[in-house]
Design an enzyme around this catalytic site. Structure first.
Site, PDB file in Angstrom:
ATOM      1  N   HIS A 236      87.235  10.491  53.361  1.00  0.00           N
ATOM      2  CA  HIS A 236      86.522  10.563  54.649  1.00  0.00           C
ATOM      3  C   HIS A 236      86.435  12.046  55.046  1.00  0.00           C
ATOM      4  O   HIS A 236      85.897  12.849  54.296  1.00  0.00           O
ATOM      5  CB  HIS A 236      87.289   9.670  55.631  1.00  0.00           C
ATOM      6  CG  HIS A 236      86.610   9.373  56.924  1.00  0.00           C
ATOM      7  ND1 HIS A 236      85.314   9.710  57.188  1.00  0.00           N
ATOM      8  CD2 HIS A 236      87.069   8.749  58.054  1.00  0.00           C
ATOM      9  CE1 HIS A 236      84.998   9.314  58.414  1.00  0.00           C
ATOM     10  NE2 HIS A 236      86.048   8.728  58.956  1.00  0.00           N
ATOM     11  N   HIS A 275      77.938   7.648  49.549  1.00  0.00           N
ATOM     12  CA  HIS A 275      78.155   7.219  50.917  1.00  0.00           C
ATOM     13  C   HIS A 275      77.991   5.713  50.987  1.00  0.00           C
ATOM     14  O   HIS A 275      77.148   5.155  50.277  1.00  0.00           O
ATOM     15  CB  HIS A 275      77.138   7.896  51.850  1.00  0.00           C
ATOM     16  CG  HIS A 275      77.560   7.875  53.270  1.00  0.00           C
ATOM     17  ND1 HIS A 275      77.335   6.793  54.082  1.00  0.00           N
ATOM     18  CD2 HIS A 275      78.217   8.796  54.011  1.00  0.00           C
ATOM     19  CE1 HIS A 275      77.837   7.069  55.276  1.00  0.00           C
ATOM     20  NE2 HIS A 275      78.383   8.259  55.263  1.00  0.00           N
ATOM     21  N   ASP A 331      79.706  16.427  53.724  1.00  0.00           N
ATOM     22  CA  ASP A 331      80.828  17.294  53.359  1.00  0.00           C
ATOM     23  C   ASP A 331      80.520  18.220  52.196  1.00  0.00           C
ATOM     24  O   ASP A 331      81.308  19.115  51.894  1.00  0.00           O
ATOM     25  CB  ASP A 331      82.054  16.441  52.997  1.00  0.00           C
ATOM     26  CG  ASP A 331      82.562  15.660  54.191  1.00  0.00           C
ATOM     27  OD1 ASP A 331      82.820  16.300  55.225  1.00  0.00           O
ATOM     28  OD2 ASP A 331      82.694  14.431  54.117  1.00  0.00           O
TER      29      ASP A 331
HETATM   30  N1  CMC Z   1      81.792  10.163  42.357  1.00  0.00           N
HETATM   31  C1  CMC Z   1      81.585   9.362  41.296  1.00  0.00           C
HETATM   32  N2  CMC Z   1      81.202   8.078  41.386  1.00  0.00           N
HETATM   33  C2  CMC Z   1      81.010   7.581  42.610  1.00  0.00           C
HETATM   34  C3  CMC Z   1      81.204   8.360  43.775  1.00  0.00           C
HETATM   35  C4  CMC Z   1      81.595   9.684  43.613  1.00  0.00           C
HETATM   36  N3  CMC Z   1      81.784  10.464  44.673  1.00  0.00           N
HETATM   37  N4  CMC Z   1      80.923   7.607  44.849  1.00  0.00           N
HETATM   38  C5  CMC Z   1      80.592   6.407  44.402  1.00  0.00           C
HETATM   39  N5  CMC Z   1      80.628   6.394  43.045  1.00  0.00           N
HETATM   40  C6  CMC Z   1      80.275   5.271  42.161  1.00  0.00           C
HETATM   41  C7  CMC Z   1      81.375   4.241  42.108  1.00  0.00           C
HETATM   42  O1  CMC Z   1      82.282   4.497  41.064  1.00  0.00           O
HETATM   43  C8  CMC Z   1      80.587   2.961  41.913  1.00  0.00           C
HETATM   44  O2  CMC Z   1      80.196   2.887  40.557  1.00  0.00           O
HETATM   45  P1  CMC Z   1      80.281   1.461  39.767  1.00  0.00           P
HETATM   46  O3  CMC Z   1      79.392   0.531  40.535  1.00  0.00           O
HETATM   47  O4  CMC Z   1      79.822   1.749  38.394  1.00  0.00           O
HETATM   48  O5  CMC Z   1      81.727   1.044  39.833  1.00  0.00           O
HETATM   49  C9  CMC Z   1      79.301   3.192  42.695  1.00  0.00           C
HETATM   50  O6  CMC Z   1      79.133   4.611  42.734  1.00  0.00           O
HETATM   51  C10 CMC Z   1      79.350   2.641  44.115  1.00  0.00           C
HETATM   52  O7  CMC Z   1      80.424   3.279  44.799  1.00  0.00           O
HETATM   53  P2  CMC Z   1      81.479   2.587  45.767  1.00  0.00           P
HETATM   54  O8  CMC Z   1      82.833   3.093  45.421  1.00  0.00           O
HETATM   55  O9  CMC Z   1      81.244   1.099  45.797  1.00  0.00           O
HETATM   56  O10 CMC Z   1      81.016   3.176  47.160  1.00  0.00           O
HETATM   57  P3  CMC Z   1      81.785   3.043  48.530  1.00  0.00           P
HETATM   58  O11 CMC Z   1      80.769   2.721  49.552  1.00  0.00           O
HETATM   59  O12 CMC Z   1      82.954   2.121  48.429  1.00  0.00           O
HETATM   60  O13 CMC Z   1      82.398   4.511  48.748  1.00  0.00           O
HETATM   61  C11 CMC Z   1      82.594   6.805  49.354  1.00  0.00           C
HETATM   62  C12 CMC Z   1      81.800   5.490  49.526  1.00  0.00           C
HETATM   63  C13 CMC Z   1      82.048   7.832  50.302  1.00  0.00           C
HETATM   64  C14 CMC Z   1      84.084   6.544  49.676  1.00  0.00           C
HETATM   65  C15 CMC Z   1      82.444   7.271  47.893  1.00  0.00           C
HETATM   66  O14 CMC Z   1      81.088   7.530  47.598  1.00  0.00           O
HETATM   67  C16 CMC Z   1      83.300   8.502  47.586  1.00  0.00           C
HETATM   68  O15 CMC Z   1      84.451   8.365  47.238  1.00  0.00           O
HETATM   69  N6  CMC Z   1      82.717   9.754  47.699  1.00  0.00           N
HETATM   70  C17 CMC Z   1      83.501  10.962  47.508  1.00  0.00           C
HETATM   71  C18 CMC Z   1      84.274  11.297  48.770  1.00  0.00           C
HETATM   72  C19 CMC Z   1      83.377  11.828  49.849  1.00  0.00           C
HETATM   73  O16 CMC Z   1      82.553  12.693  49.627  1.00  0.00           O
HETATM   74  N7  CMC Z   1      83.572  11.306  51.069  1.00  0.00           N
HETATM   75  C20 CMC Z   1      82.818  11.744  52.244  1.00  0.00           C
HETATM   76  C21 CMC Z   1      81.899  10.679  52.733  1.00  0.00           C
HETATM   77  S1  CMC Z   1      80.682  11.256  53.903  1.00  0.00           S
HETATM   78  C22 CMC Z   1      81.467  11.840  55.319  1.00  0.00           C
HETATM   79  C23 CMC Z   1      82.694  11.174  55.743  1.00  0.00           C
HETATM   80  O17 CMC Z   1      82.749   9.978  55.936  1.00  0.00           O
HETATM   81  O18 CMC Z   1      83.672  11.892  55.908  1.00  0.00           O
END
Ligand code: CMC
Length: 397
Positions: A236, A275, A331
């Site tokens: 986050h 996201h 971010d």
């Molecule tokens: N790097 C690599 N793969 C990713 C990433 C990433 N950053 N984000 C999502 N994926 C992949 C994930 O592995 C999944 O692939 P598969 O379907 O093959 O298993 C697919 O994309 C869908 O992802 P998800 O994990 O179901 O997505 P989510 O909605 O649960 O997670 C998130 C959202 C923001 C936690 C995630 O994208 C993430 O960890 N991003 C990196 C951390 C980040 O930048 N966070 C800041 C978010 S924006 C501002 C805030 O809230 O602070």
């Protein structure tokens, strides 16, 4: 009635009807109370936006002056909160100090405890709510500035209520000061734009935590401390710090392809990408990219921007990321701006938390004033053991 839906991580559950922030993740649209984020970032300022978020309309001149005056006159924090902060280790993480100090503030404002006023004072009294809202918005930058001063081993500075919100914050940091400790006006404006962009984002994890904790009718200091704890995590608000550490590790544009290979093999996560809601370019990331170049003109170009641009270029044309609709989020570029401004990397999440307080408070007001509001209490699907009998220790294997 009686039907329970199993929805891990609330991916498909709407827990509130809200009038505050509208996001269209497919189209990359973000609006506060109907106003597009691009327009607010260009024409408004953070204090006006905080009023808009909390009260629902842009303030007129009299309302704005009263609002900013009240907030700027609540910027002093209790001397004991300062004393408490001085007891942290010199290398304490600023976000840990921030969370604990906001939490401690409830004990220095005992009249903020609803147990002393019939328990539901925040539900029924706008005066009781606004009193603490103004205090929190006023004091949060001061607590943050003390975290920063503590981290760099310098004495804390007192606020100057005649300055603007971001100007005063930079003044207390005494960071990037020019004549008479006054901050560069363009940098104060750049920070103000970042504050507008970070102010709210509907039911993100920390805002959901704020509503969840607030549903118990606890005081808003305790609820904000809880929301800030959720924000601290690397998935986050801690992501801006994590992005910078990742870019430093990659080091130069030539290493980007190899790093992305590791991401594709699921050994690493590409921080600052992806996201839950945006399946398109995050509109905030677009504005932040622009602000980055404005800041670089004053503070110098942060060399890691080349790594970030190369990462974005390759990822956006790679099937793995395209298929999963992974785009840069808020971010991704903010950390580069903070780095160029010379902030310590572990201070970045605090720079996210300060403006998000207004969003948390807007959601707190909306949720507790809803006449149908109840304590939040999700259900579970129990998958553990059935009934069994206690086994004395000497009979256990
Ligand atoms: N790097 C690599 N793969 C990713 C990433 C990433 N950053 N984000 C999502 N994926 C992949 C994930 O592995 C999944 O692939 P598969 O379907 O093959 O298993 C697919 O994309 C869908 O992802 P998800 O994990 O179901 O997505 P989510 O909605 O649960 O997670 C998130 C959202 C923001 C936690 C995630 O994208 C993430 O960890 N991003 C990196 C951390 C980040 O930048 N966070 C800041 C978010 S924006 C501002 C805030 O809230 O602070």
């Amino acid at each position: 009635e009686g039907i329970r839906v199993y929805d891990p991580a609330y991916q498909n559950t709407a827990v509130a009807r809200s009038k505050i922030t509208e996001i269209d993740g497919e189209a990359g649209v973000l609006r506060y109370r109907g106003y597009p984020i691009e327009e607010l970032a260009e024409k408004s300022n953070y204090l006006e936006v905080s009023y808009l978020l909390i009260f629902g309309e842009l303030p007129n001149k009299v309302q704005y002056e009263r609002w900013s005056n009240e907030i700027m006159h609540h910027t002093y924090i209790h001397i004991r909160v300062m004393e408490l902060m001085k007891s942290f280790n010199y290398d304490a993480h600023p976000m840990g100090m921030f969370i604990s100090s906001i939490s401690a503030m409830s004990t220095y404002h005992p009249e903020a405890n609803p147990a002393l006023a019939g328990n539901d004072m925040y539900k029924v009294s706008a005066t009781a709510r606004t009193k603490q809202i103004v205090r929190l918005l006023g004091k949060v930058p001061t607590v943050a500035a003390c975290c920063y001063r503590h981290r760099i081993g310098r004495p804390y500075n007192y606020p100057q209520s005649n300055l603007g919100y971001c100007e005063n914050f930079l003044y207390m940091l005494d960071h990037l000061s020019e004549e008479n400790y006054m901050p560069n006006a363009k940098l104060a404006r750049a920070l103000d734009v970042l504050f507008i962009l970070h102010a709210d984002h509907e039911l993100n994890c920390s805002t959901a935590a704020m509503r969840h904790i607030g549903s118990t009718l606890v005081d808003p200091y305790s609820a904000v401390a809880g929301a800030a704890s959720a924000l601290y995590g690397p998935l986050h608000g801690g992501a801006n710090e994590a992005v910078l550490r990742m870019l430093e590790e990659i080091g130069k544009p030539e290493n980007v392809t190899e790093f992305l290979e590791q991401v594709k093999q699921r050994k690493r996560r590409l921080m600052g990408f992806g996201h839950r809601i945006y399946k398109n370019y995050d509109p905030r990331a677009r504005i932040i990219r622009q602000v980055a170049y404005e800041v670089f003109e004053i503070c110098g170009r942060e060399p890691l921007i080349e790594v970030a641009i190369e990462l974005e270029r390759i990822a956006l044309s790679d099937d793995y990321f395209v298929k999963r609709k992974l785009y840069p989020n808020v971010d991704f570029y903010s950390g580069l701006i903070y780095k160029s401004m010379g902030f310590p990397t572990d201070f970045f999440p605090v720079l996210f938390a300060i403006p998000r307080v207004s969003g948390w408070l807007a959601h707190w007001v909306e949720s507790i004033t809803n006449p149908a509001a109840k304590i939040w209490r999700p259900r579970q699907v129990y998958v553990g053991e059935g009934k069994r009998s206690y086994v004395p220790m000497e009979h256990r294997s």
